[in-house]
Design a protein around this motif. Structure first.
Motif, PDB file in Angstrom:
ATOM      1  N   LEU A 119       0.831  -1.193   0.000  1.00  0.00           N
ATOM      2  CA  LEU A 119       0.000   0.000   0.000  1.00  0.00           C
ATOM      3  C   LEU A 119       0.874   1.254   0.000  1.00  0.00           C
ATOM      4  O   LEU A 119       1.946   1.273   0.602  1.00  0.00           O
ATOM      5  N   PRO A 120       0.419   2.334  -0.654  1.00  0.00           N
ATOM      6  CA  PRO A 120       1.241   3.549  -0.721  1.00  0.00           C
ATOM      7  C   PRO A 120       1.372   4.235   0.625  1.00  0.00           C
ATOM      8  O   PRO A 120       0.432   4.235   1.422  1.00  0.00           O
ATOM      9  N   PRO A 121       2.532   4.825   0.891  1.00  0.00           N
ATOM     10  CA  PRO A 121       2.694   5.585   2.141  1.00  0.00           C
ATOM     11  C   PRO A 121       1.832   6.837   2.102  1.00  0.00           C
ATOM     12  O   PRO A 121       1.433   7.319   1.038  1.00  0.00           O
ATOM     13  N   VAL A 122       1.558   7.397   3.276  1.00  0.00           N
ATOM     14  CA  VAL A 122       0.698   8.573   3.380  1.00  0.00           C
ATOM     15  C   VAL A 122       1.248   9.733   2.559  1.00  0.00           C
ATOM     16  O   VAL A 122       0.509  10.423   1.849  1.00  0.00           O
ATOM     17  N   TRP A 123       2.549   9.959   2.626  1.00  0.00           N
ATOM     18  CA  TRP A 123       3.113  11.117   1.937  1.00  0.00           C
ATOM     19  C   TRP A 123       2.979  11.005   0.420  1.00  0.00           C
ATOM     20  O   TRP A 123       2.899  12.024  -0.284  1.00  0.00           O
ATOM     21  N   TYR A 124       2.942   9.787  -0.119  1.00  0.00           N
ATOM     22  CA  TYR A 124       2.829   9.602  -1.564  1.00  0.00           C
ATOM     23  C   TYR A 124       1.500  10.153  -2.075  1.00  0.00           C
ATOM     24  O   TYR A 124       1.403  10.612  -3.224  1.00  0.00           O
ATOM     25  N   LYS A 125       0.472  10.103  -1.233  1.00  0.00           N
ATOM     26  CA  LYS A 125      -0.865  10.552  -1.620  1.00  0.00           C
ATOM     27  C   LYS A 125      -1.110  12.024  -1.301  1.00  0.00           C
ATOM     28  O   LYS A 125      -2.152  12.571  -1.663  1.00  0.00           O
ATOM     29  N   SER A 126      -0.168  12.670  -0.630  1.00  0.00           N
ATOM     30  CA  SER A 126      -0.381  14.051  -0.196  1.00  0.00           C
ATOM     31  C   SER A 126      -0.292  15.020  -1.380  1.00  0.00           C
ATOM     32  O   SER A 126       0.522  14.840  -2.293  1.00  0.00           O
ATOM     33  N   PRO A 127      -1.127  16.067  -1.391  1.00  0.00           N
ATOM     34  CA  PRO A 127      -1.070  17.074  -2.461  1.00  0.00           C
ATOM     35  C   PRO A 127       0.307  17.712  -2.582  1.00  0.00           C
ATOM     36  O   PRO A 127       0.745  18.045  -3.693  1.00  0.00           O
ATOM     37  N   ALA A 128       0.994  17.888  -1.459  1.00  0.00           N
ATOM     38  CA  ALA A 128       2.313  18.529  -1.492  1.00  0.00           C
ATOM     39  C   ALA A 128       3.293  17.708  -2.314  1.00  0.00           C
ATOM     40  O   ALA A 128       4.008  18.242  -3.180  1.00  0.00           O
ATOM     41  N   TYR A 129       3.344  16.413  -2.065  1.00  0.00           N
ATOM     42  CA  TYR A 129       4.262  15.563  -2.827  1.00  0.00           C
ATOM     43  C   TYR A 129       3.847  15.492  -4.285  1.00  0.00           C
ATOM     44  O   TYR A 129       4.672  15.586  -5.193  1.00  0.00           O
ATOM     45  N   ARG A 130       2.566  15.325  -4.542  1.00  0.00           N
ATOM     46  CA  ARG A 130       2.073  15.140  -5.899  1.00  0.00           C
ATOM     47  C   ARG A 130       2.349  16.350  -6.781  1.00  0.00           C
ATOM     48  O   ARG A 130       2.568  16.205  -7.987  1.00  0.00           O
ATOM     49  N   SER A 131       2.367  17.528  -6.214  1.00  0.00           N
ATOM     50  CA  SER A 131       2.637  18.725  -7.013  1.00  0.00           C
ATOM     51  C   SER A 131       4.112  19.085  -7.030  1.00  0.00           C
ATOM     52  O   SER A 131       4.691  19.348  -8.080  1.00  0.00           O
ATOM     53  N   ARG A 132       4.745  19.060  -5.879  1.00  0.00           N
ATOM     54  CA  ARG A 132       6.124  19.528  -5.795  1.00  0.00           C
ATOM     55  C   ARG A 132       7.120  18.558  -6.405  1.00  0.00           C
ATOM     56  O   ARG A 132       8.187  18.969  -6.859  1.00  0.00           O
ATOM     57  N   ALA A 133       6.774  17.273  -6.440  1.00  0.00           N
ATOM     58  CA  ALA A 133       7.682  16.301  -7.066  1.00  0.00           C
ATOM     59  C   ALA A 133       7.869  16.616  -8.543  1.00  0.00           C
ATOM     60  O   ALA A 133       8.929  16.339  -9.119  1.00  0.00           O
TER      61      ALA A 133
END
Length: 208
Positions: A119-133
């Motif tokens: 299962l994906p970690p919490v941070w992988y699903k966060s808007p911050a990671y999804r945009s800033r990556a």
């Protein structure tokens, strides 16, 4: 990103408590069979998860022919281990080198290769990671403690429902003579997403 996730330990504990409360409610109302729920949890804890992906990576490090198959058709190569199915129907493998580093994100939601990473970690699903990556991957990697050389190209791959990725990290130095099991122990979930590197051995000789 606090604790590599953007969440504190207390927040994660609160989430765990809410999940447990939801599970209890669903079971009490008869919407979920407790035995089926236990089977699903047991499956992800013991048979599905990063350890599966680690085995794939370790084989790629030690078997050049398998590595070629993995890079050419990851879905088929991964299926040689018996890994596949839901959330892993279509896979691609990305190989890290000293000149190129691959980073995986899902900008739309949280598409993730469950059969090999769990299962994906919490941070992988966060808007911050999804945009800033996507916008500033080098800074995001630095927040995970990964500071790459300035001349290392960073390629960001957007995981989708049609295609999910597994990163093959570089094999650590001083691992000559390590067998697949010993090598797999050095492969982390984060290294297969691209936000980390494989672990270095504690010394230059295989573990006993």
């Amino acid at each position: 990103m606090d604790d590599k996730s953007g969440h504190s330990h207390s927040e994660l504990s609160d989430v765990a408590l809410r999940v447990r409360a939801l599970e209890t409610l669903l079971v009490d109302k008869g919407y979920v069979d407790p035995a089926a729920l236990d089977a699903i949890v047991e499956s992800y804890e013991t048979r599905i998860g990063p350890r599966n992906g680690a085995r794939v990576v370790a084989r790629a490090w030690t078997d050049p022919k398998f590595r070629e198959r993995l890079l050419a058709n990851a879905t088929s190569a991964i299926a040689e281990f018996g890994f596949g199915g839901r959330q892993g129907e279509h896979m691609a493998a990305l190989e890290n080198t000293r000149r190129r580093h691959n980073l995986v994100v899902c900008t739309l939601c949280s598409c993730y290769p469950w059969p090999v990473l769990g299962l994906p970690p919490v941070w992988y699903k966060s808007p911050a990671y999804r945009s800033r990556a996507v916008l500033d991957p080098r800074a995001v990697l630095a927040e995970f403690g990964l500071n790459l050389a300035a001349d290392t190209e960073i390629r960001v791959w957007d995981s989708t429902a049609e295609l999910r990725y597994i990163v093959v990290p570089m094999r650590p130095e001083y691992t000559d003579g390590f067998d697949e099991e010993q090598l797999a122990a050095l492969v982390t979930r984060d290294s297969m997403i691209g936000v980390g590197l494989a672990l270095s051995p504690t010394n230059g000789s295989p573990k006993s």
